[in-house]
Design an enzyme around this catalytic site. Structure first.
Site, PDB file in Angstrom:
ATOM      1  NE  ARG A 147      -2.031  -1.343   3.550  1.00  0.00           N
ATOM      2  CZ  ARG A 147      -2.310  -0.948   4.797  1.00  0.00           C
ATOM      3  NH1 ARG A 147      -3.421  -0.294   5.048  1.00  0.00           N
ATOM      4  NH2 ARG A 147      -1.495  -1.234   5.786  1.00  0.00           N
ATOM      5  CG  ASN A 204      -3.633  -4.461   3.673  1.00  0.00           C
ATOM      6  OD1 ASN A 204      -3.175  -4.417   2.541  1.00  0.00           O
ATOM      7  ND2 ASN A 204      -2.866  -4.418   4.742  1.00  0.00           N
TER       8      ASN A 204
END
EC number: 3.6.1.7
Length: 93
Positions: A21, A40
């Protein structure tokens, strides 16, 4: 003309707990003109939502599919749509 687009991507593989990320956000900021987030999911995937110029969204998608990502990407699914707005910057969620 480079119209605005919304790109929603689900990335499968070993993409959690490897900085995926963070690197996605860094690439979106480097490309420029993109807002959205990387998140996530409970099933081990990462969801990426990006809005901005279509060419810039394509650049981010190309990176997500490349061998330059952290971890290991086994597959990428994408959906293109009309921007909805409401994002400030590119966030990690």
């Amino acid at each position: 003309m480079n119209e605005e687009a919304r790109l929603v991507v689900w990335v499968r593989g070993r993409v959690q707990q490897v900085g995926f990320r963070w690197f996605t956000r860094a690439n979106a900021l480097e490309i420029g003109g993109l807002v959205g987030f990387a998140l996530n999911l409970d099933d081990g995937r990462v969801q990426v939502v990006a809005e901005g110029p279509r060419d810039n969204c394509h650049r981010l998608l190309d990176w997500l599919r490349s061998a330059d990502t952290p971890g290991r990407v086994d597959g990428v699914t994408e959906i293109w749509d009309t921007p909805r707005g409401g994002y400030e910057g590119f966030a990690i969620r």
